[in-house]
Write a protein that holds these residues in place. Structure first.
Motif, PDB file in Angstrom:
ATOM      1  N   MET A   5      76.855  78.446  78.210  1.00  0.00           N
ATOM      2  CA  MET A   5      77.499  77.241  78.075  1.00  0.00           C
ATOM      3  C   MET A   5      76.292  75.898  78.221  1.00  0.00           C
ATOM      4  O   MET A   5      75.431  75.647  78.409  1.00  0.00           O
ATOM      5  CB  MET A   5      77.626  77.153  79.899  1.00  0.00           C
ATOM      6  CG  MET A   5      78.571  76.171  80.344  1.00  0.00           C
ATOM      7  SD  MET A   5      80.412  76.756  79.878  1.00  0.00           S
ATOM      8  CE  MET A   5      80.696  77.972  80.319  1.00  0.00           C
ATOM      9  N   PRO A   6      77.531  75.191  77.353  1.00  0.00           N
ATOM     10  CA  PRO A   6      76.993  74.262  77.282  1.00  0.00           C
ATOM     11  C   PRO A   6      77.564  72.901  77.873  1.00  0.00           C
ATOM     12  O   PRO A   6      78.557  73.097  78.532  1.00  0.00           O
ATOM     13  CB  PRO A   6      77.777  73.659  75.381  1.00  0.00           C
ATOM     14  CG  PRO A   6      79.182  74.343  75.859  1.00  0.00           C
ATOM     15  CD  PRO A   6      78.750  75.797  76.469  1.00  0.00           C
ATOM     16  N   THR A   7      76.644  72.027  77.577  1.00  0.00           N
ATOM     17  CA  THR A   7      76.695  70.683  78.321  1.00  0.00           C
ATOM     18  C   THR A   7      78.454  70.143  77.876  1.00  0.00           C
ATOM     19  O   THR A   7      77.946  70.494  76.605  1.00  0.00           O
ATOM     20  CB  THR A   7      75.794  69.848  78.379  1.00  0.00           C
ATOM     21  OG1 THR A   7      74.908  69.147  76.968  1.00  0.00           O
ATOM     22  CG2 THR A   7      74.070  70.186  79.205  1.00  0.00           C
ATOM     23  N   ILE A   8      78.298  68.339  77.901  1.00  0.00           N
ATOM     24  CA  ILE A   8      79.057  68.273  77.180  1.00  0.00           C
ATOM     25  C   ILE A   8      78.313  67.689  75.703  1.00  0.00           C
ATOM     26  O   ILE A   8      79.532  67.089  75.006  1.00  0.00           O
ATOM     27  CB  ILE A   8      79.883  67.221  78.104  1.00  0.00           C
ATOM     28  CG1 ILE A   8      81.208  66.607  77.915  1.00  0.00           C
ATOM     29  CG2 ILE A   8      79.092  65.549  78.208  1.00  0.00           C
ATOM     30  CD1 ILE A   8      82.524  66.856  78.560  1.00  0.00           C
ATOM     31  N   LYS A   9      77.851  67.547  75.855  1.00  0.00           N
ATOM     32  CA  LYS A   9      77.243  66.612  74.391  1.00  0.00           C
ATOM     33  C   LYS A   9      76.496  67.905  73.834  1.00  0.00           C
ATOM     34  O   LYS A   9      75.500  67.958  72.500  1.00  0.00           O
ATOM     35  CB  LYS A   9      76.156  65.854  74.916  1.00  0.00           C
ATOM     36  CG  LYS A   9      76.476  64.454  75.492  1.00  0.00           C
ATOM     37  CD  LYS A   9      74.981  64.103  75.348  1.00  0.00           C
ATOM     38  CE  LYS A   9      75.804  62.540  75.884  1.00  0.00           C
ATOM     39  NZ  LYS A   9      74.641  61.490  75.900  1.00  0.00           N
ATOM     40  N   GLY A  10      77.140  69.311  74.647  1.00  0.00           N
ATOM     41  CA  GLY A  10      76.523  70.540  73.938  1.00  0.00           C
ATOM     42  C   GLY A  10      75.146  71.430  73.658  1.00  0.00           C
ATOM     43  O   GLY A  10      74.893  72.568  72.775  1.00  0.00           O
ATOM     44  N   ASP A  11      74.440  71.084  74.552  1.00  0.00           N
ATOM     45  CA  ASP A  11      72.921  71.085  74.668  1.00  0.00           C
ATOM     46  C   ASP A  11      73.196  72.934  75.050  1.00  0.00           C
ATOM     47  O   ASP A  11      73.870  72.287  76.768  1.00  0.00           O
ATOM     48  CB  ASP A  11      72.082  70.768  75.080  1.00  0.00           C
ATOM     49  CG  ASP A  11      71.214  69.268  73.921  1.00  0.00           C
ATOM     50  OD1 ASP A  11      71.256  69.729  73.073  1.00  0.00           O
ATOM     51  OD2 ASP A  11      71.719  67.913  74.572  1.00  0.00           O
ATOM     52  N   SER A  12      72.747  73.738  75.335  1.00  0.00           N
ATOM     53  CA  SER A  12      72.549  74.599  75.598  1.00  0.00           C
ATOM     54  C   SER A  12      71.091  74.833  76.973  1.00  0.00           C
ATOM     55  O   SER A  12      69.955  73.956  76.300  1.00  0.00           O
ATOM     56  CB  SER A  12      72.189  75.941  74.648  1.00  0.00           C
ATOM     57  OG  SER A  12      71.359  75.932  74.261  1.00  0.00           O
ATOM     58  N   ALA A  13      71.171  75.824  77.918  1.00  0.00           N
ATOM     59  CA  ALA A  13      69.894  75.686  78.370  1.00  0.00           C
ATOM     60  C   ALA A  13      68.148  76.190  77.519  1.00  0.00           C
ATOM     61  O   ALA A  13      67.823  75.856  77.898  1.00  0.00           O
ATOM     62  CB  ALA A  13      69.491  76.747  79.147  1.00  0.00           C
ATOM     63  N   LEU A  14      68.882  77.112  76.460  1.00  0.00           N
ATOM     64  CA  LEU A  14      67.762  76.932  75.170  1.00  0.00           C
ATOM     65  C   LEU A  14      67.169  75.431  74.682  1.00  0.00           C
ATOM     66  O   LEU A  14      66.668  75.514  74.063  1.00  0.00           O
ATOM     67  CB  LEU A  14      68.018  77.585  73.536  1.00  0.00           C
ATOM     68  CG  LEU A  14      67.034  78.835  73.782  1.00  0.00           C
ATOM     69  CD1 LEU A  14      65.577  78.928  73.785  1.00  0.00           C
ATOM     70  CD2 LEU A  14      67.744  79.509  72.322  1.00  0.00           C
TER      71      LEU A  14
END
Length: 103
Positions: A5-14
């Motif tokens: 699940m990404p943040t609003i900026k598309g970053d995942s936990a990875l």
């Protein structure tokens, strides 16, 4: 829990794990089916978030150890779930009172 699940900026936990230098955390995320090919809004994969060449090499070894081998073709992050927002409106202005004359 969706580890992709990404943040609003598309970053995942990875992305966050590797950007922060937490290669062991990245390994745990991969074991939980984190997708190493997801791109953030800057079109960067988690691998591109590595701070050092040593960290990148460690992550590549983790991928190889888990038989992920080479990275699959990078793909955009799934759509972020937007949180509902509360809209605040200003209270209506008080009606102007007519001036009264005092005699």
């Amino acid at each position: 829990i969706d580890v992709n699940m990404p943040t609003i900026k598309g970053d995942s936990a990875l992305h966050f794990a590797l950007r922060s230098g937490h290669t062991e955390c990245a390994a745990l995320l991969l074991d939980s089916r984190a997708d190493p090919s997801i791109q953030n809004e800057l079109h960067q994969t988690p691998l591109q978030q590595c701070k050092t060449t040593q960290q990148r090499d460690e992550f590549m070894k983790i991928l190889q150890d888990r038989s992920i081998g080479s990275l699959p073709k990078a793909r955009p992050a799934p759509a972020a779930v937007e949180q509902p927002t509360t809209q605040v409106t200003a209270a209506p202005a008080a009606a102007a009172q007519p001036a009264t004359q005092v005699a």
